[in-house]
Write an enzyme that holds these catalytic residues in place. Structure first.
Site, PDB file in Angstrom:
ATOM      1  N   LYS A 237       0.815  -1.217   0.000  1.00  0.00           N
ATOM      2  CA  LYS A 237       0.000   0.000   0.000  1.00  0.00           C
ATOM      3  C   LYS A 237       0.850   1.269   0.000  1.00  0.00           C
ATOM      4  CE  LYS A 237      -4.338  -1.963   1.446  1.00  0.00           C
ATOM      5  NZ  LYS A 237      -5.489  -1.957   2.369  1.00  0.00           N
ATOM      6  N   ARG A 277      -3.715 -10.331   4.525  1.00  0.00           N
ATOM      7  CA  ARG A 277      -4.045 -10.393   3.097  1.00  0.00           C
ATOM      8  C   ARG A 277      -2.856  -9.825   2.327  1.00  0.00           C
ATOM      9  NH1 ARG A 277      -6.353  -7.056  -0.887  1.00  0.00           N
ATOM     10  NH2 ARG A 277      -7.737  -8.168  -2.339  1.00  0.00           N
TER      11      ARG A 277
END
Length: 298
Positions: A237, A277
């Site tokens: 991210k 995840r």
């Protein structure tokens, strides 16, 4: 295939009963690894790489062999600013892939905010609904989950991708996200969803600044203390890219954020999360093995 089993088997028992904050919050002895499989042309990290059916199935099988406990199949990008696709397109992208992976003995989750997509994927073999909207985007999602008895990941969410970056205002991000997630839990329970089927996700990157993401990461134990399994998703991210920017201020490229992702995953394991995840399943499986061996040695 190494590590593939029904999601949550043998792990969730280590999480205390929801609401029982007097019990020790140790988390699972073996956290789950959810491998990301984006069957999309525009996801921020791997958009277009697995849009072809054969490529998608092959990558899902590879992640299973590398140690993924769950393959998370998504047909609509949720990156900041992404436009929505129509339900028929989303269903067309995911259902055959879900069916093929399920037929190969892999546990599959469906990454969607739409009840119709979830229902089609569950019929094809998905056993978990990973809903980044926490049930807010589609009021029928709770009914689908309750009727089918699958597990449901409720992520913290304030709006669709095109709008969510305008919504990152909090008085106290940890307290506010916890309260809003607890509201989603109550709504799910009121709709008839079994308490034991719920998994919480603080939603890093969704209506969150980099500082918000770090605060949530540093206080994951407070989410674990709510008594529900917690899913943590930091993989590749932008806040990691920002942390690792070069001298000119250019963020670290998406494909060069794996070491940082692994570090956050190990910290999440230590905080007691149910699972992570990730895109890099092999590296995460190795990191999990090291963490588990260290924990046993204690």
């Amino acid at each position: 295939m190494r590590g593939v089993h029904a999601p949550g088997t043998g792990n969730v028992d280590a999480v205390t009963t929801p609401g029982d904050l007097s019990a020790p919050q140790e988390g699972p002895a073996r956290p789950e690894i959810m491998g990301v499989l984006n069957v999309t042309p525009d996801s921020f990290s791997d958009g277009g790489r697995y849009l072809d059916f054969s490529d998608a199935v092959a990558h899902g099988e590879q992640m299973g062999a590398e140690g993924a406990d769950l393959i998370d199949v998504g047909g609509e990008s949720t990156r900041p600013g992404a436009d929505r696709v129509d339900p028929a397109t989303e269903i067309g992208r995911v259902v055959d892939v879900v069916a093929a992976l399920s037929e190969r003995g892999l546990a599959v989750s469906i990454d969607t905010t739409r009840a119709a997509v979830a229902a089609a994927a569950i019929e094809a073999g998905a056993s978990v609904v990973n809903d980044v909207s926490g049930g807010l985007a589609d009021p029928d999602m709770a009914r689908v989950v309750a009727d089918t008895g699958v597990r449901w990941v409720l992520m913290h969410w304030r709006g669709h991708s095109a709008d969510m970056q305008r919504l990152q205002h909090y008085e106290n991000v940890v307290a506010d996200v916890k309260a809003e997630l607890e509201d989603r839990v109550e709504a799910a329970l009121d709709s008839g969803v079994d308490r034991s089927k719920l998994i919480l996700d603080p939603g890093l990157g969704f209506a969150k600044s980099a500082e918000h993401n770090w605060r949530l990461s540093a206080h994951l134990d407070e989410f674990v203390a709510l008594g529900y399994p917690v899913l943590f998703g930091s993989s590749r991210k932008s806040y990691l890219g920002k942390l690792l920017e070069d001298e000119s201020g250019k963020p670290r490229p998406v494909g060069q954020r794996e070491a940082a992702t692994l570090a956050t995953s190990v910290l999440a394991f230590e905080a007691g999360v149910w699972g992570v995840r990730v895109h890099d399943v092999a590296g995460t499986a190795d990191a999990r093995a090291v963490w588990m061996a260290t924990r046993r040695a204690r």
